[in-house]
Design a protein around this motif. Structure first.
Motif, PDB file in Angstrom:
ATOM      1  N   LEU A  20     -25.810-114.173  45.727  1.00  0.00           N
ATOM      2  CA  LEU A  20     -24.740-113.886  44.770  1.00  0.00           C
ATOM      3  C   LEU A  20     -25.314-113.420  43.436  1.00  0.00           C
ATOM      4  CD1 LEU A  20     -22.468-116.967  45.544  1.00  0.00           C
ATOM      5  CD2 LEU A  20     -21.904-114.584  46.034  1.00  0.00           C
ATOM      6  N   ARG A  21     -26.381-114.058  42.999  1.00  0.00           N
ATOM      7  CA  ARG A  21     -26.997-113.669  41.730  1.00  0.00           C
ATOM      8  C   ARG A  21     -27.623-112.283  41.824  1.00  0.00           C
ATOM      9  NH1 ARG A  21     -29.271-119.752  40.646  1.00  0.00           N
ATOM     10  NH2 ARG A  21     -27.419-120.530  39.515  1.00  0.00           N
ATOM     11  N   VAL A  25     -23.242-111.529  40.419  1.00  0.00           N
ATOM     12  CA  VAL A  25     -22.312-112.562  39.970  1.00  0.00           C
ATOM     13  C   VAL A  25     -22.922-113.266  38.766  1.00  0.00           C
ATOM     14  CG1 VAL A  25     -21.189-114.741  40.587  1.00  0.00           C
ATOM     15  CG2 VAL A  25     -21.295-112.869  42.248  1.00  0.00           C
ATOM     16  N   GLU A  26     -22.132-113.400  37.705  1.00  0.00           N
ATOM     17  CA  GLU A  26     -22.656-113.898  36.435  1.00  0.00           C
ATOM     18  C   GLU A  26     -22.130-115.289  36.121  1.00  0.00           C
ATOM     19  OE1 GLU A  26     -21.503-111.020  33.558  1.00  0.00           O
ATOM     20  OE2 GLU A  26     -22.794-109.447  34.379  1.00  0.00           O
ATOM     21  N   ALA A  53     -22.297-122.966  46.612  1.00  0.00           N
ATOM     22  CA  ALA A  53     -23.105-121.831  46.165  1.00  0.00           C
ATOM     23  C   ALA A  53     -22.335-120.966  45.166  1.00  0.00           C
ATOM     24  CB  ALA A  53     -23.536-120.997  47.369  1.00  0.00           C
ATOM     25  N   LEU A  54     -21.057-120.727  45.437  1.00  0.00           N
ATOM     26  CA  LEU A  54     -20.233-119.954  44.505  1.00  0.00           C
ATOM     27  C   LEU A  54     -20.144-120.661  43.156  1.00  0.00           C
ATOM     28  CD1 LEU A  54     -17.448-118.930  47.019  1.00  0.00           C
ATOM     29  CD2 LEU A  54     -18.779-117.299  45.659  1.00  0.00           C
ATOM     30  N   LEU A  55     -19.929-121.973  43.180  1.00  0.00           N
ATOM     31  CA  LEU A  55     -19.841-122.726  41.932  1.00  0.00           C
ATOM     32  C   LEU A  55     -21.190-122.754  41.208  1.00  0.00           C
ATOM     33  CD1 LEU A  55     -17.596-125.706  43.125  1.00  0.00           C
ATOM     34  CD2 LEU A  55     -16.901-123.711  41.777  1.00  0.00           C
ATOM     35  N   ASP A  56     -22.290-122.831  41.957  1.00  0.00           N
ATOM     36  CA  ASP A  56     -23.618-122.765  41.338  1.00  0.00           C
ATOM     37  C   ASP A  56     -23.804-121.445  40.611  1.00  0.00           C
ATOM     38  OD1 ASP A  56     -24.323-125.273  42.223  1.00  0.00           O
ATOM     39  OD2 ASP A  56     -25.574-124.559  43.877  1.00  0.00           O
ATOM     40  N   GLY A  62     -17.769-120.987  34.550  1.00  0.00           N
ATOM     41  CA  GLY A  62     -17.131-119.994  35.409  1.00  0.00           C
ATOM     42  C   GLY A  62     -15.955-120.565  36.173  1.00  0.00           C
ATOM     43  N   THR A  63     -15.104-119.681  36.661  1.00  0.00           N
ATOM     44  CA  THR A  63     -13.911-120.090  37.407  1.00  0.00           C
ATOM     45  C   THR A  63     -13.840-119.324  38.722  1.00  0.00           C
ATOM     46  OG1 THR A  63     -12.706-120.611  35.373  1.00  0.00           O
ATOM     47  CG2 THR A  63     -11.390-120.260  37.356  1.00  0.00           C
ATOM     48  N   LEU A  64     -13.607-120.062  39.779  1.00  0.00           N
ATOM     49  CA  LEU A  64     -13.487-119.507  41.125  1.00  0.00           C
ATOM     50  C   LEU A  64     -12.031-119.531  41.549  1.00  0.00           C
ATOM     51  CD1 LEU A  64     -14.596-118.687  43.964  1.00  0.00           C
ATOM     52  CD2 LEU A  64     -14.942-121.145  44.382  1.00  0.00           C
TER      53      LEU A  64
END
Length: 271
Positions: A20-21, A25-26, A53-56, A62-64
């Motif tokens: 993701l990075r 994704v920031e 992983a998305l939350l990391d 950040g907001t998912l």
């Protein structure tokens, strides 16, 4: 008969975060994610590992957000996969449990959104058929105010996500899943539809809504990707695309307007 071995590659939470990075994704951003768990490979920890992983990658600021639709809360007369006997319809309508954001499961959007929906601290919008769930400091901003007669328009989380400068991540899915394109449909003239569903207090209700369809979205997405900046890459084994939600909505509005009602499968006004 022996159980077939799992298909790979083996993917871990750290692998997904790193992917993701690399994609861009920031930390601190707001992200609307459409996803397919199976496309990622053999994920150690399944959907929970993907959400972590998305939350990391997004970090604490950040907001998912994810679609948490419940399309089964609908008129059985329109069910096709599978259909039910017509003699059941009245009883189904009379006894269908009403929408409850805490207990109504999401349907048809994959296991990752359902995992987000049930995550500690997650919030969910109020629309009984096209809700969104969100995690993070902007979750309430996104999910509040989802009008009961506005599935995916100005009074839905899509419009709030646009205002917040969110980006869309297609994680192993195609443009046919891109709900942002529906916001463009709401901004164009088109027919209305009568939508049946269980009423909040019990019983049955019918509301008038904008008629929407995702039928042209694959073609629309191909053109969008050719003409606008879309970041493409791989996360695990999944192809991934990352782009601003507002850019997708603006492009879709022009694309659909140029092609007229026929592009959405609606009759042309002169027909």
């Amino acid at each position: 008969m022996a159980t077939p071995p799992p298909t790979g590659p083996l993917v871990t939470q750290d692998d997904i975060t790193a992917g993701l990075r690399r994609l861009g994704v920031e930390s601190g951003e707001t992200l609307l994610v459409h996803s397919s768990l199976s496309s990622l490979g053999w994920v150690n920890g399944g959907a929970v590992a993907v959400v972590r992983a998305l939350l990391d990658a997004l970090g604490p600021r950040g907001t998912l957000a994810v679609p948490a639709q419940s399309s089964d809360l609908s008129d059985p007369a329109g069910w096709e996969n599978p259909p039910v006997p017509e003699e059941w319809w009245d009883r189904i309508r009379a006894t269908m449990p009403p929408y409850d954001p805490l207990t109504t499961p999401s349907l048809g959007v994959g296991v990752i959104p359902e995992t987000v929906r049930t995550w500690p601290g997650a919030l969910r919008s109020a629309h009984p058929q096209t809700s969104f769930a969100a995690l993070g400091p902007r979750a309430r901003e996104i999910t509040d105010g989802h009008a009961p007669d506005c599935r995916l328009g100005e009074h839905s989380p899509l419009a709030r996500l646009e205002e917040l400068g969110a980006r869309v991540l297609l994680l192993g899915t195609g443009y046919d899943t891109c709900t942002a394109f529906h916001l463009a449909e709401y901004r164009l003239p088109g027919p209305l539809a009568r939508i049946g569903r269980p009423a909040p207090g019990g019983g049955w209700e019918t509301v008038t809504e904008v008629s929407i369809t995702s039928a042209p979205f694959a073609e629309l997405g191909r053109d969008f990707e050719r003409e606008r900046p879309v970041v493409r890459g791989t996360v695990g084994a999944a192809g991934a695309r990352l782009f601003p939600l507002a850019d997708a909505v603006a492009y879709a509005e022009g694309w659909l307007r140029a092609r007229g009602p026929g592009a959405r499968g609606f009759p042309h006004p002169r027909d």
